[in-house]
Design a protein around this motif. Structure first.
Motif, PDB file in Angstrom:
ATOM      1  N   ASP A 193       0.824  -1.211   0.000  1.00  0.00           N
ATOM      2  CA  ASP A 193       0.000   0.000   0.000  1.00  0.00           C
ATOM      3  C   ASP A 193       0.860   1.264   0.000  1.00  0.00           C
ATOM      4  O   ASP A 193       0.483   2.273  -0.569  1.00  0.00           O
ATOM      5  N   ILE A 194       2.002   1.209   0.666  1.00  0.00           N
ATOM      6  CA  ILE A 194       2.898   2.365   0.732  1.00  0.00           C
ATOM      7  C   ILE A 194       3.568   2.578  -0.619  1.00  0.00           C
ATOM      8  O   ILE A 194       3.610   3.682  -1.143  1.00  0.00           O
ATOM      9  N   LEU A 203      16.265   0.229   3.680  1.00  0.00           N
ATOM     10  CA  LEU A 203      15.612   0.796   4.869  1.00  0.00           C
ATOM     11  C   LEU A 203      14.530  -0.151   5.390  1.00  0.00           C
ATOM     12  O   LEU A 203      14.389  -0.344   6.600  1.00  0.00           O
ATOM     13  N   LEU A 204      13.780  -0.724   4.475  1.00  0.00           N
ATOM     14  CA  LEU A 204      12.752  -1.695   4.849  1.00  0.00           C
ATOM     15  C   LEU A 204      13.395  -2.926   5.482  1.00  0.00           C
ATOM     16  O   LEU A 204      12.950  -3.390   6.536  1.00  0.00           O
ATOM     17  N   CYS A 221      12.158   3.676  13.470  1.00  0.00           N
ATOM     18  CA  CYS A 221      12.832   4.794  12.776  1.00  0.00           C
ATOM     19  C   CYS A 221      13.137   4.436  11.325  1.00  0.00           C
ATOM     20  O   CYS A 221      12.892   5.242  10.413  1.00  0.00           O
ATOM     21  N   PHE A 222      13.666   3.240  11.088  1.00  0.00           N
ATOM     22  CA  PHE A 222      13.957   2.833   9.708  1.00  0.00           C
ATOM     23  C   PHE A 222      12.675   2.726   8.884  1.00  0.00           C
ATOM     24  O   PHE A 222      12.645   3.109   7.720  1.00  0.00           O
ATOM     25  N   MET A 223      11.605   2.215   9.482  1.00  0.00           N
ATOM     26  CA  MET A 223      10.345   2.104   8.748  1.00  0.00           C
ATOM     27  C   MET A 223       9.783   3.490   8.430  1.00  0.00           C
ATOM     28  O   MET A 223       9.290   3.734   7.326  1.00  0.00           O
ATOM     29  N   ALA A 224       9.862   4.395   9.387  1.00  0.00           N
ATOM     30  CA  ALA A 224       9.377   5.760   9.145  1.00  0.00           C
ATOM     31  C   ALA A 224      10.165   6.414   8.018  1.00  0.00           C
ATOM     32  O   ALA A 224       9.583   7.071   7.142  1.00  0.00           O
ATOM     33  N   PHE A 245      11.768   4.835   5.610  1.00  0.00           N
ATOM     34  CA  PHE A 245      11.396   4.114   4.396  1.00  0.00           C
ATOM     35  C   PHE A 245      10.086   4.664   3.830  1.00  0.00           C
ATOM     36  O   PHE A 245       9.974   4.932   2.629  1.00  0.00           O
ATOM     37  N   ILE A 246       9.101   4.851   4.686  1.00  0.00           N
ATOM     38  CA  ILE A 246       7.807   5.388   4.246  1.00  0.00           C
ATOM     39  C   ILE A 246       7.983   6.796   3.685  1.00  0.00           C
ATOM     40  O   ILE A 246       7.457   7.123   2.626  1.00  0.00           O
ATOM     41  N   TYR A 247       8.738   7.620   4.398  1.00  0.00           N
ATOM     42  CA  TYR A 247       8.968   8.995   3.945  1.00  0.00           C
ATOM     43  C   TYR A 247       9.622   9.015   2.565  1.00  0.00           C
ATOM     44  O   TYR A 247       9.178   9.730   1.668  1.00  0.00           O
ATOM     45  N   VAL A 248      10.673   8.227   2.393  1.00  0.00           N
ATOM     46  CA  VAL A 248      11.406   8.214   1.117  1.00  0.00           C
ATOM     47  C   VAL A 248      10.507   7.739  -0.015  1.00  0.00           C
ATOM     48  O   VAL A 248      10.482   8.328  -1.101  1.00  0.00           O
ATOM     49  N   ASN A 249       9.731   6.688   0.233  1.00  0.00           N
ATOM     50  CA  ASN A 249       8.892   6.146  -0.827  1.00  0.00           C
ATOM     51  C   ASN A 249       7.706   7.051  -1.148  1.00  0.00           C
ATOM     52  O   ASN A 249       7.341   7.197  -2.311  1.00  0.00           O
ATOM     53  N   LEU A 250       7.110   7.648  -0.143  1.00  0.00           N
ATOM     54  CA  LEU A 250       6.009   8.576  -0.417  1.00  0.00           C
ATOM     55  C   LEU A 250       6.514   9.835  -1.112  1.00  0.00           C
ATOM     56  O   LEU A 250       5.849  10.359  -2.002  1.00  0.00           O
ATOM     57  N   SER A 251       7.688  10.321  -0.723  1.00  0.00           N
ATOM     58  CA  SER A 251       8.283  11.480  -1.400  1.00  0.00           C
ATOM     59  C   SER A 251       8.587  11.157  -2.855  1.00  0.00           C
ATOM     60  O   SER A 251       8.343  11.970  -3.749  1.00  0.00           O
TER      61      SER A 251
END
Length: 177
Positions: free
Chosen positions: A55-56, A67-68, A134-137, A139-145
């Motif tokens: 979903d992300i 990161l994941l 922290c790594f998941m956050a 990862f989410i930030y990088v992929n959503l950006s």
């Protein structure tokens, strides 16, 4: 707090030895609850992350998959540390019982090295859980950006393309649904 809990908190009304025993039991329960919470959170985060990665990221390529992977490793090691602390806690209790039986409990650290290992593993489990978060956050930030930047680029490409329609093929008109 129940009435018995409130009375246990008053050392003046209880004999010191009985109050001390209550404090030890309360500490053990708190540690047990902490272990269960970290283990549940790490395992849950690991499981939920597998479900929500699609979903992300969606159909796009994964950006910075390391990161994941690091978040999964953090949560896996966190769970392993807590499970190991249960084992070493068991060994520490056995050692403390032997120390009580042979009278060395007052001259040595109760539980010995196993008690110290247990405490270190508990702390390590909590730290690794936070590292995984922290790594998941990130990862989410990088992929959503990345996804947002890709959509902005696609919109820019579509808006800068000149509309060239030949007279033979009229533009397609979509009906509002």
């Amino acid at each position: 707090m129940t009435e018995s809990d409130e009375s246990a908190c008053e050392p003046v009304k209880r004999p010191p030895n009985e109050y001390r025993q209550w404090l030890i039991a309360a500490e053990q329960k708190a540690q047990d609850d902490f272990d269960k919470a970290v283990l549940s959170l790490s395992g849950g985060a690991l499981g939920i992350s597998f479900v929500f990665v699609k979903d992300i990221v969606g159909p796009d390529a994964i950006v910075e998959p390391v990161l994941l992977l690091l978040s999964w490793v953090g949560w896996g090691l966190s769970s392993l540390a807590i499970l190991s602390s249960y084992f070493f806690s068991h060994l520490a209790l056995r050692r403390a019982i032997r120390q009580c039986d042979d009278g060395s409990i007052y001259s040595n650290t109760p539980g010995g090295i196993f008690a110290r290992i247990t405490g270190n593993l508990n702390a390590l489990g909590a730290v690794l859980f936070v590292v995984g978060v922290c790594f998941m956050a990130f990862f989410i930030y990088v992929n959503l950006s990345s996804r947002e930047k890709q959509h902005v680029r696609q919109e820019a490409i579509h808006s800068t393309k000149p509309a060239t329609h030949s007279s033979a093929t009229p533009p397609t008109i979509r009906k509002a649904q």
